[in-house]
Design a protein around this motif. Structure first.
Motif, short mmCIF file in Angstrom:
data_model
loop_
_atom_site.label_atom_id
_atom_site.label_comp_id
_atom_site.label_asym_id
_atom_site.label_seq_id
_atom_site.Cartn_x
_atom_site.Cartn_y
_atom_site.Cartn_z
N ILE A 75 -6.09 3.10 3.46
CA ILE A 75 -4.42 2.73 3.98
C ILE A 75 -3.54 3.00 2.77
O ILE A 75 -2.48 3.39 2.74
CB ILE A 75 -4.56 1.75 4.80
CG1 ILE A 75 -5.03 1.45 5.48
CG2 ILE A 75 -2.92 0.98 4.41
CD1 ILE A 75 -4.67 -0.12 6.84
N LEU A 76 -4.04 2.30 1.44
CA LEU A 76 -4.05 2.37 0.57
C LEU A 76 -3.61 4.02 0.26
O LEU A 76 -2.56 4.11 -0.31
CB LEU A 76 -4.96 2.19 -0.48
CG LEU A 76 -3.53 1.69 -2.26
CD1 LEU A 76 -2.43 1.53 -2.76
CD2 LEU A 76 -5.12 1.12 -3.28
N ALA A 77 -4.25 4.69 -0.02
CA ALA A 77 -4.60 6.05 0.49
C ALA A 77 -2.54 6.86 1.11
O ALA A 77 -2.47 7.81 0.38
CB ALA A 77 -5.86 6.94 0.41
N LEU A 99 -1.55 -1.54 1.41
CA LEU A 99 -1.12 -0.57 0.89
C LEU A 99 -0.23 -1.83 0.05
O LEU A 99 -0.33 -1.47 -1.23
CB LEU A 99 0.22 -0.12 1.83
CG LEU A 99 1.76 0.32 1.54
CD1 LEU A 99 0.75 1.88 0.02
CD2 LEU A 99 2.36 1.13 2.37
N ALA A 100 0.59 -3.00 0.31
CA ALA A 100 0.88 -3.41 -0.58
C ALA A 100 0.47 -4.44 -1.96
O ALA A 100 0.87 -4.13 -3.17
CB ALA A 100 1.67 -5.38 0.43
N ARG A 101 -0.61 -4.31 -1.88
CA ARG A 101 -1.18 -4.88 -2.83
C ARG A 101 -2.04 -3.69 -3.87
O ARG A 101 -1.98 -3.77 -4.72
CB ARG A 101 -3.07 -5.35 -2.42
CG ARG A 101 -3.42 -7.02 -1.78
CD ARG A 101 -4.30 -7.24 -0.42
NE ARG A 101 -3.74 -8.78 0.20
CZ ARG A 101 -4.32 -9.61 1.07
NH1 ARG A 101 -5.89 -8.28 1.19
NH2 ARG A 101 -4.14 -10.24 1.49
N GLY A 102 -2.15 -2.53 -3.05
CA GLY A 102 -2.86 -1.50 -4.17
C GLY A 102 -1.64 -1.21 -4.82
O GLY A 102 -1.76 -1.19 -6.71
N LEU A 103 0.33 -1.32 -4.43
CA LEU A 103 0.48 -1.16 -5.14
C LEU A 103 1.15 -2.37 -6.64
O LEU A 103 2.15 -2.13 -7.28
CB LEU A 103 2.23 -0.77 -4.79
CG LEU A 103 1.77 0.23 -3.28
CD1 LEU A 103 3.18 0.38 -2.50
CD2 LEU A 103 2.28 1.90 -4.28
N THR A 115 1.52 -2.05 -10.13
CA THR A 115 2.37 -2.45 -11.62
C THR A 115 1.89 -3.74 -12.24
O THR A 115 2.69 -4.56 -12.81
CB THR A 115 3.76 -2.95 -10.38
OG1 THR A 115 3.12 -3.73 -9.64
CG2 THR A 115 3.87 -1.64 -9.96
N ALA A 116 0.59 -4.49 -12.56
CA ALA A 116 -0.44 -4.87 -12.60
C ALA A 116 -0.20 -4.49 -14.81
O ALA A 116 -0.36 -4.84 -15.35
CB ALA A 116 -1.48 -5.62 -12.81
N VAL A 148 -3.74 -10.96 -12.85
CA VAL A 148 -2.28 -10.34 -12.77
C VAL A 148 -1.88 -10.13 -11.28
O VAL A 148 -0.88 -10.19 -10.94
CB VAL A 148 -2.40 -9.20 -14.27
CG1 VAL A 148 -1.29 -9.01 -14.42
CG2 VAL A 148 -3.23 -9.29 -15.25
N ALA A 149 -2.47 -8.99 -10.50
CA ALA A 149 -2.06 -9.02 -9.14
C ALA A 149 -1.90 -10.26 -8.26
O ALA A 149 -1.48 -10.03 -7.14
CB ALA A 149 -2.90 -7.47 -8.48
N GLY A 150 -2.66 -11.57 -8.53
CA GLY A 150 -2.91 -11.97 -7.68
C GLY A 150 -3.79 -11.58 -6.73
O GLY A 150 -3.41 -11.79 -5.47
#
Lengths: 266, 266
Positions: A24-26, B25-29, B33-34, B50-52
């Motif tokens: 899903i990230l990809a 997807l949100a976690r990957g982004l 940005t971390a 850092v990314a929680g």
């Protein structure tokens, strides 16, 4: 440099990536890179088609990216927002090369009144991470993120000259010798010789292989540990600057700039 | 401008995002940005912190980003690669504003020998998408992606002057009046008056509210349909350029540049 071979791995290992791989990230990142100058705004169907996703997956990715502020839409047409630049800023501020390189390329560009760039290797491409022009003649010219196949560019060959024997073999075994101009090097043995010459001489000159009318010279930037994390390049118009002038006026400036940048990269 | 309120929505709607929202997807982004200037390289544990994210989630996100070439590691320390710039290029080439703005800011910068920028609104921030300096005095200065709170900057107030009444109310109801300097505007009624003045006058001057020693003037760029998709700004040192000189020499150039840029944005 194991990453040089990753593209093939990516293509062949889709089924064997295992449970650690977040498809899903990809897919979400594929949705972002589906947009470009020819596809500034797209409908859901267009995004799905360009990114190679089902409509359902594309819709969920777009919805999520919109929730996060990376995409905006009028309900029908989707486009990227300036928030995407946060991702670039994460790289530009976390990687030491762009910050260290920017003042160097600006000084070189002022000194010799030509465009100066610093590039890094990303698999088979050079990606420019810093660039300065004395005055932009071509109006639209992305300062960063621009990429070219490494084999056809002086900065690419300077970077490749920093690979050890095994990594260079791996690169040459898989490189696609795309011809950017009629003069682009056509086979890997010629390319290998040019890379080895660049390593021995400590510089590389490429004449109209990346673009007709463009000549460029590059010097690898060596770090304290001998690695070549980036290379510095100057591009000139062939009708304005001879090879002789590159040797006499440009290479000394580039060598000094490369040495300074190498000391700055710790 | 419904996006102005999205941050609160994001914070409060975590549970109600529904099945369309791709948390992965949100976690990957968030992993991307971390990374920043203080966190150039991080271990898995540091990224998770850092990314929680949990260690397991962070590990899968890093593994996936590494598979895609966006992250590299020595097995322990992770860092972003230049491939991240592909995402920025997707925005820069797909959005008409950066490409149209770059030659304009370069010409303005040459004409008046000061730094000129174009910014867009991203929720409560201004994000600079084009910038040119006659000669960089401050050596490291990211040309694009730099962001500042809109309320404290001339370009931010010029952008806010393009909001309709409802969107401006929504902005003012939720803006955090962060003080960047002792002179930053402290309350929303003063800010509202400044924005309305900017709308009526067609320009905005801000004096040391974003940075001590810095004075800036901005003009909203109006598109054919009346919208203000971006604003153009010149920043000067207070000790070098008076308000009078801004009125006499800089604003006429900015007005002309804004009109030209507005015509270019279709």
């Amino acid at each position: 440099m194991p990453r040089l071979l990753r593209t093939e791995q990516e293509q062949s290992l889709t089924e064997t990536r295992g449970p650690e791989y977040l498809e899903i990230l990809a897919r979400g990142l594929r949705v972002v890179t589906a947009f470009d100058a020819d596809r500034k705004e797209m409908t859901l169907s267009e995004v799905a088609s360009v990114a190679g996703l089902t409509r359902a997956t594309a819709r969920r990715a777009l919805f999520t990216l919109e929730s996060l502020g990376y995409v905006e839409s009028d309900g029908r047409q989707f486009r990227l927002t300036a928030r995407i630049l946060n991702l670039a800023t994460a790289y530009l501020s976390s990687n030491g090369i762009p910050a260290a390189a920017q003042p160097v390329v600006e000084r070189v560009s002022r000194t010799i009144a030509e465009t100066c760039s610093v590039g890094v290797l990303d698999q088979r491409d050079v990606v420019f991470v810093a660039r300065a022009s004395p005055r932009r003649i071509v109006s639209v010219d992305l300062a960063i993120g621009y990429r070219l196949p490494a084999h056809a560019t002086s900065v690419g060959r300077a970077l490749l000259s920093g690979l050890d024997g095994e990594a260079l073999d791996a690169y040459l075994a898989t490189v696609e010798m795309t011809k950017l101009t009629p003069r682009t090097v056509a086979d890997t043995s010629v390319l290998r010789a040019a890379i080895i010459t660049a390593r021995e001489q400590g510089y590389c000159i490429v004449d109209e292989e990346a673009e007709l009318g463009l000549r460029s010279a590059a010097v690898p930037v060596r770090r304290y540990d001998g690695a070549v994390p980036c290379a510095i390049q100057v591009g000139v118009r062939t009708e304005l600057v001879s090879i002789g002038r590159i040797h006499d006026e440009i290479l000394p400036v580039l060598r000094e700039a490369a040495a300074e940048l190498g000391r700055a990269l710790v």
